[in-house]
Design a protein around this motif. Structure first.
Motif, PDB file in Angstrom:
ATOM      1  N   ALA A 297       0.853  -1.191   0.000  1.00 35.72           N
ATOM      2  CA  ALA A 297       0.000   0.000   0.000  1.00 35.72           C
ATOM      3  C   ALA A 297       0.885   1.237   0.000  1.00 35.72           C
ATOM      4  N   TYR A 298       0.308   2.321  -0.485  1.00 32.24           N
ATOM      5  CA  TYR A 298       0.952   3.633  -0.341  1.00 32.24           C
ATOM      6  C   TYR A 298       0.004   4.524   0.449  1.00 32.24           C
ATOM      7  N   ARG A 299       0.518   5.160   1.513  1.00 26.89           N
ATOM      8  CA  ARG A 299      -0.292   6.012   2.378  1.00 26.89           C
ATOM      9  C   ARG A 299      -0.246   7.440   1.853  1.00 26.89           C
ATOM     10  N   LEU A 300      -1.317   7.850   1.190  1.00 27.71           N
ATOM     11  CA  LEU A 300      -1.374   9.158   0.537  1.00 27.71           C
ATOM     12  C   LEU A 300      -2.095  10.166   1.419  1.00 27.71           C
ATOM     13  N   ASP A 301      -1.411  11.253   1.701  1.00 33.77           N
ATOM     14  CA  ASP A 301      -2.017  12.340   2.460  1.00 33.77           C
ATOM     15  C   ASP A 301      -2.138  13.558   1.547  1.00 33.77           C
ATOM     16  N   ASP A 302      -1.446  14.653   1.858  1.00 35.94           N
ATOM     17  CA  ASP A 302      -1.619  15.862   1.046  1.00 35.94           C
ATOM     18  C   ASP A 302      -0.419  16.149   0.145  1.00 35.94           C
ATOM     19  N   GLU A 303       0.498  15.188   0.006  1.00 34.80           N
ATOM     20  CA  GLU A 303       1.681  15.416  -0.816  1.00 34.80           C
ATOM     21  C   GLU A 303       1.327  15.451  -2.303  1.00 34.80           C
ATOM     22  N   THR A 304       2.204  16.058  -3.071  1.00 36.64           N
ATOM     23  CA  THR A 304       2.034  16.096  -4.531  1.00 36.64           C
ATOM     24  C   THR A 304       3.128  15.317  -5.258  1.00 36.64           C
ATOM     25  N   ARG A 305       4.109  14.827  -4.525  1.00 36.09           N
ATOM     26  CA  ARG A 305       5.134  13.933  -5.079  1.00 36.09           C
ATOM     27  C   ARG A 305       5.208  12.698  -4.186  1.00 36.09           C
ATOM     28  N   ILE A 306       5.547  11.571  -4.760  1.00 38.58           N
ATOM     29  CA  ILE A 306       5.527  10.308  -4.022  1.00 38.58           C
ATOM     30  C   ILE A 306       6.704  10.250  -3.048  1.00 38.58           C
ATOM     31  N   ASP A 307       6.400   9.944  -1.805  1.00 34.96           N
ATOM     32  CA  ASP A 307       7.369   9.891  -0.715  1.00 34.96           C
ATOM     33  C   ASP A 307       7.818   8.440  -0.514  1.00 34.96           C
ATOM     34  N   PRO A 308       9.091   8.129  -0.721  1.00 36.64           N
ATOM     35  CA  PRO A 308       9.556   6.740  -0.576  1.00 36.64           C
ATOM     36  C   PRO A 308       9.313   6.146   0.809  1.00 36.64           C
ATOM     37  N   ARG A 309       9.104   6.990   1.821  1.00 34.63           N
ATOM     38  CA  ARG A 309       8.927   6.511   3.189  1.00 34.63           C
ATOM     39  C   ARG A 309       7.493   6.061   3.475  1.00 34.63           C
ATOM     40  N   LYS A 310       6.580   6.256   2.533  1.00 38.98           N
ATOM     41  CA  LYS A 310       5.166   6.035   2.819  1.00 38.98           C
ATOM     42  C   LYS A 310       4.601   4.753   2.203  1.00 38.98           C
ATOM     43  N   PHE A 311       5.486   3.869   1.765  1.00 37.10           N
ATOM     44  CA  PHE A 311       5.050   2.542   1.335  1.00 37.10           C
ATOM     45  C   PHE A 311       4.927   1.642   2.562  1.00 37.10           C
ATOM     46  N   VAL A 312       3.849   0.874   2.608  1.00 38.36           N
ATOM     47  CA  VAL A 312       3.616  -0.076   3.700  1.00 38.36           C
ATOM     48  C   VAL A 312       3.318  -1.422   3.056  1.00 38.36           C
ATOM     49  N   TRP A 313       3.853  -2.500   3.622  1.00 37.37           N
ATOM     50  CA  TRP A 313       3.607  -3.806   3.005  1.00 37.37           C
ATOM     51  C   TRP A 313       3.666  -4.917   4.045  1.00 37.37           C
ATOM     52  N   VAL A 314       3.091  -6.049   3.663  1.00 39.47           N
ATOM     53  CA  VAL A 314       3.257  -7.286   4.420  1.00 39.47           C
ATOM     54  C   VAL A 314       3.842  -8.321   3.471  1.00 39.47           C
ATOM     55  N   ASP A 315       4.771  -9.092   3.976  1.00 38.36           N
ATOM     56  CA  ASP A 315       5.363 -10.160   3.186  1.00 38.36           C
ATOM     57  C   ASP A 315       4.447 -11.379   3.198  1.00 38.36           C
ATOM     58  N   VAL A 316       4.418 -12.078   2.082  1.00 31.10           N
ATOM     59  CA  VAL A 316       3.617 -13.295   1.964  1.00 31.10           C
ATOM     60  C   VAL A 316       4.565 -14.480   2.075  1.00 31.10           C
ATOM     61  N   ASP A 317       4.450 -15.203   3.168  1.00 30.93           N
ATOM     62  CA  ASP A 317       5.390 -16.282   3.454  1.00 30.93           C
ATOM     63  C   ASP A 317       4.846 -17.620   2.964  1.00 30.93           C
ATOM     64  N   ARG A 318       5.731 -18.496   2.567  1.00 33.26           N
ATOM     65  CA  ARG A 318       5.358 -19.885   2.300  1.00 33.26           C
ATOM     66  C   ARG A 318       5.172 -20.593   3.640  1.00 33.26           C
ATOM     67  N   PRO A 319       4.350 -21.629   3.725  1.00 38.91           N
ATOM     68  CA  PRO A 319       3.493 -22.178   2.668  1.00 38.91           C
ATOM     69  C   PRO A 319       2.277 -21.323   2.437  1.00 38.91           C
ATOM     70  N   GLN A 320       1.567 -21.565   1.338  1.00 38.96           N
ATOM     71  CA  GLN A 320       0.438 -20.746   0.942  1.00 38.96           C
ATOM     72  C   GLN A 320      -0.652 -20.724   1.996  1.00 38.96           C
ATOM     73  N   ALA A 321      -0.774 -21.816   2.755  1.00 34.07           N
ATOM     74  CA  ALA A 321      -1.823 -21.883   3.763  1.00 34.07           C
ATOM     75  C   ALA A 321      -1.652 -20.845   4.852  1.00 34.07           C
ATOM     76  N   SER A 322      -0.459 -20.207   4.937  1.00 30.06           N
ATOM     77  CA  SER A 322      -0.247 -19.195   5.964  1.00 30.06           C
ATOM     78  C   SER A 322      -0.835 -17.858   5.568  1.00 30.06           C
ATOM     79  N   GLN A 323      -1.325 -17.729   4.328  1.00 30.00           N
ATOM     80  CA  GLN A 323      -1.861 -16.431   3.899  1.00 30.00           C
ATOM     81  C   GLN A 323      -3.165 -16.111   4.623  1.00 30.00           C
TER      82      GLN A 323
END
Length: 323
Positions: A297-323
């Motif tokens: 995800a990207y957390r968008l507030d009032d900026e007009t240029r993309i801020d590299p610090r505002k990416f948020v993510w979760v890793d998807v681990d094996r095995p698939q059943a853990s999703q």
């Protein structure tokens, strides 16, 4: 369309990874209240491709649909939602096709997991197909834009004169079955992006097992010189192809999204590594969640240029059943 009092969380391709989506929403501060994921100050904006491939497609669709219905999210159409519509939509007479999405073995493989998971829920599937038809092909919020694969103003401007909010009707989907039509060009460009034929009749088999005669291309490079300068896909081109110079006509035909345009967020392209902007006004949020990558995800507030610090993510681990 968007609530100006809120900030936004723009979320990449889910592809049936419902538990991963719940983990991401939780990390973003959303809470499940009365069966719907909610945030008091933010809205989620989904870039499409909720269906196909993953282990919990029906559950993922319910999460996103219910958030949209409750005013907690918006969702645009991805190429997989369009393909699902095309799979069930009869083509116009004279098109030479029975359905918009021809029932070939390759197309059947791509939608098989979705159809299998809905086999015992036909009414549910029909309701979601009806919902897909309401999804816009793009969102233009002025300061920022959303499209699944590619922003092409030469197609979007005439499209919005016909469909101001980007929501096309069933007839438009039917018309997209006619190769070279305006509807076909819109759906291919906005939902699948730009591509170029490989030279000398070459084909490549990608990591997804599909063999293609085309490769996906960047739509923002200002002065590319070789095939390698414009390739934009997980599967690398052979060195001899990557080093092949582009002809003048190939360069002239390339689409360009300029650096002074509004921020643009896309999915679709199966990125890898640490999420980051492509440019200060362009980010792809598809990091291959269903292939054990990241749901981003990207957390968008009032900026007009993309801020590299505002990416948020979760890793998807094996095995698939853990999703």
């Amino acid at each position: 369309m968007l609530d100006p009092a809120r900030s936004f969380d723009i979320i990449g391709d889910v592809h049936g990874c419902a538990l991963t989506l719940e983990r991401l929403l939780d990390a973003l501060g959303y809470q499940r209240i009365a069966g719907v994921w909610r945030h008091p100050r933010r809205q989620a904006l989904f870039l499409g491709d909720i269906v196909d491939r993953g282990p919990r497609i029906r559950q993922a669709l319910h999460i996103v649909h219910d958030m949209v219905a409750a005013g907690q999210a918006h969702c645009i159409m991805g190429n997989h939602e369009y393909s699902a519509l095309g799979w069930v939509t009869p083509a116009l007479p004279g098109s030479g096709k029975a359905f918009v999405r021809e029932h070939t073995p390759r197309h059947a493989r791509l939608i098989d997991e979705t159809l299998t998971q809905f086999a015992n829920h036909p009414a549910d599937w029909q309701a979601f197909l009806d919902w897909f038809q309401t999804l816009p092909l793009f969102i233009d919020a002025g300061r920022f834009r959303l499209v699944h694969a590619c922003w092409d103003a030469s197609l979007i401007e005439p499209l919005r004169r016909q469909y101001p909010d980007g929501r096309v009707d069933r007839h438009f989907v039917q018309a997209s079955a006619v190769s070279g039509s305006f509807a076909a060009n819109v759906c291919n460009r906005l939902l699948r992006g730009t591509d170029m034929r490989l030279p000398d009749g070459l084909t490549l088999t990608g990591g997804d097992g599909l063999t293609r005669a085309f490769f996906r291309t960047k739509f923002w490079e200002d002065d590319p010189q070789t095939y390698g300068d414009i390739v934009f896909q997980p599967d690398a081109l052979p060195a001899e192809v990557a080093n092949t110079p582009l002809s003048h006509s190939q360069k002239s035909a390339l689409l360009r999204y300029a650096e002074d345009e509004p921020m643009l967020f896309v999915g679709h392209y199966w990125r890898s590594g640490r999420p980051a902007p492509i440019r200060s006004n362009l980010a792809c949020l598809d990091y291959s969640a269903v292939l054990y990558g990241k749901l981003v995800a990207y957390r968008l507030d009032d900026e007009t240029r993309i801020d590299p610090r505002k990416f948020v993510w979760v890793d998807v681990d094996r095995p698939q059943a853990s999703q």
